[in-house]
Design a protein around this motif. Sequence first.
Motif, PDB file in Angstrom:
ATOM      1  N   GLN A 130      33.069  29.329  69.661  1.00 55.45           N
ATOM      2  CA  GLN A 130      32.509  28.072  68.696  1.00 55.45           C
ATOM      3  C   GLN A 130      32.447  26.545  69.988  1.00 55.45           C
ATOM      4  O   GLN A 130      31.868  25.823  69.519  1.00 55.45           O
ATOM      5  CB  GLN A 130      34.301  27.503  68.117  1.00 55.45           C
ATOM      6  N   ASN A 166      41.080  28.323  66.411  1.00 56.49           N
ATOM      7  CA  ASN A 166      40.330  29.214  65.849  1.00 56.49           C
ATOM      8  C   ASN A 166      40.707  30.750  64.620  1.00 56.49           C
ATOM      9  O   ASN A 166      39.800  30.903  64.487  1.00 56.49           O
ATOM     10  CB  ASN A 166      39.528  30.454  66.231  1.00 56.49           C
ATOM     11  N   ALA A 167      41.866  30.715  64.753  1.00 55.54           N
ATOM     12  CA  ALA A 167      42.375  32.223  63.676  1.00 55.54           C
ATOM     13  C   ALA A 167      43.610  31.325  62.354  1.00 55.54           C
ATOM     14  O   ALA A 167      43.898  30.120  63.246  1.00 55.54           O
ATOM     15  CB  ALA A 167      43.030  32.727  64.289  1.00 55.54           C
ATOM     16  N   ASN A 168      42.794  31.256  61.874  1.00 56.57           N
ATOM     17  CA  ASN A 168      43.984  31.271  60.478  1.00 56.57           C
ATOM     18  C   ASN A 168      45.015  31.643  59.638  1.00 56.57           C
ATOM     19  O   ASN A 168      45.632  32.493  59.480  1.00 56.57           O
ATOM     20  CB  ASN A 168      43.075  31.045  59.219  1.00 56.57           C
ATOM     21  N   TYR A 224      40.939  36.227  59.821  1.00 56.73           N
ATOM     22  CA  TYR A 224      42.343  35.870  59.251  1.00 56.73           C
ATOM     23  C   TYR A 224      42.914  37.498  58.728  1.00 56.73           C
ATOM     24  O   TYR A 224      44.344  37.091  58.468  1.00 56.73           O
ATOM     25  CB  TYR A 224      41.958  35.608  57.873  1.00 56.73           C
ATOM     26  N   LEU A 245      36.709  37.401  58.710  1.00 51.97           N
ATOM     27  CA  LEU A 245      36.565  35.709  59.020  1.00 51.97           C
ATOM     28  C   LEU A 245      36.485  35.252  57.318  1.00 51.97           C
ATOM     29  O   LEU A 245      35.526  35.661  56.523  1.00 51.97           O
ATOM     30  CB  LEU A 245      35.939  35.406  59.887  1.00 51.97           C
ATOM     31  N   TRP A 264      33.816  29.546  61.136  1.00 51.58           N
ATOM     32  CA  TRP A 264      34.588  30.472  61.055  1.00 51.58           C
ATOM     33  C   TRP A 264      35.652  31.111  61.393  1.00 51.58           C
ATOM     34  O   TRP A 264      35.900  30.248  62.600  1.00 51.58           O
ATOM     35  CB  TRP A 264      33.257  31.615  61.036  1.00 51.58           C
ATOM     36  N   LYS A 265      37.169  31.565  60.929  1.00 56.79           N
ATOM     37  CA  LYS A 265      38.043  31.198  61.023  1.00 56.79           C
ATOM     38  C   LYS A 265      38.845  33.064  61.000  1.00 56.79           C
ATOM     39  O   LYS A 265      38.556  33.916  60.288  1.00 56.79           O
ATOM     40  CB  LYS A 265      39.470  30.941  60.650  1.00 56.79           C
ATOM     41  N   THR A 311      35.421  27.615  57.155  1.00 56.82           N
ATOM     42  CA  THR A 311      36.006  27.267  56.996  1.00 56.82           C
ATOM     43  C   THR A 311      34.787  25.273  57.272  1.00 56.82           C
ATOM     44  O   THR A 311      33.904  25.381  57.169  1.00 56.82           O
ATOM     45  CB  THR A 311      37.173  26.555  57.729  1.00 56.82           C
ATOM     46  N   GLN A 353      35.323  23.850  59.715  1.00 58.99           N
ATOM     47  CA  GLN A 353      35.620  23.500  60.982  1.00 58.99           C
ATOM     48  C   GLN A 353      34.969  24.726  61.614  1.00 58.99           C
ATOM     49  O   GLN A 353      35.501  25.027  62.849  1.00 58.99           O
ATOM     50  CB  GLN A 353      37.519  23.947  61.245  1.00 58.99           C
ATOM     51  N   THR A 402      37.468  34.877  68.394  1.00 58.08           N
ATOM     52  CA  THR A 402      36.328  34.365  67.658  1.00 58.08           C
ATOM     53  C   THR A 402      36.785  32.880  68.117  1.00 58.08           C
ATOM     54  O   THR A 402      35.715  31.883  68.707  1.00 58.08           O
ATOM     55  CB  THR A 402      36.807  34.194  66.120  1.00 58.08           C
ATOM     56  N   ALA A 403      37.596  32.503  68.903  1.00 59.49           N
ATOM     57  CA  ALA A 403      38.348  31.572  69.989  1.00 59.49           C
ATOM     58  C   ALA A 403      36.537  30.744  70.320  1.00 59.49           C
ATOM     59  O   ALA A 403      36.922  29.518  70.582  1.00 59.49           O
ATOM     60  CB  ALA A 403      39.350  31.554  70.850  1.00 59.49           C
TER      61      ALA A 403
END
Length: 211
Positions: A25, A73-75, A166, A156, A163-164, A159, A161, A21-22
């Motif tokens: 974005q 980028n990760a929750n 999780y 995912l 997509w994160k 949010t 900010q 994900t990182a």
Amino acid sequence: MLKRLLVPFVSVFTVLAFTGTAQAQQATDASSPDALVKTVVNDVMASVRADKDMQAGNLGKITALVEQKILPNANFGKTTQIAMGRNWSKATPEQQKIITDEFKTLLIRTYAGAIAQIRDQQVQFRPYRGTAEDTDATIRTQVINKGEPIQMDYRLEKTAQGWKVYDINVLGAWLTEAYKGSFNTIVTQQGVDGVIKTLQDRNRQLANAKS
């Protein structure tokens, strides 16, 4: 106990979930979770394949890659809360922060070791049928490793900010569910502080092993 739980996830496939994900974005529109994951998984794999130092296990370069692409980028907070389950509410805010930080450190160190294993794996993406109104998404893929298909799915959330990620699923086992049983056992036997100590001890072992 936590060491045994790491086995299914200490692989190149686990790395792709959070690093996946990182960079997307930064490189593409994050409004579509499947497009985000596709773009970045391919880019991360290409980046590691082109870097002989990371393939050789250069911990400094690998750790820098993980920190740059995972942390924003990760929750991890949500990941930790789900893994703790009902025991999350038993922890004080200070304990929650410590557990989240230690769990994050454990996962990052795990991924750092796995990144060096990226070579010739191929990722196949299954159709995603989400809508623009969705705030939670599951992206289903399989990774072809030496001819063998490995299930690899991503959860995912959308949010403010973007997509994160999780949670991740390897071979039908979600990471948060795998840890939930272990954390619950520790809390039952040793309390919330037992989880903190277990995570700290494991992180200390990993740090010593790589020093």
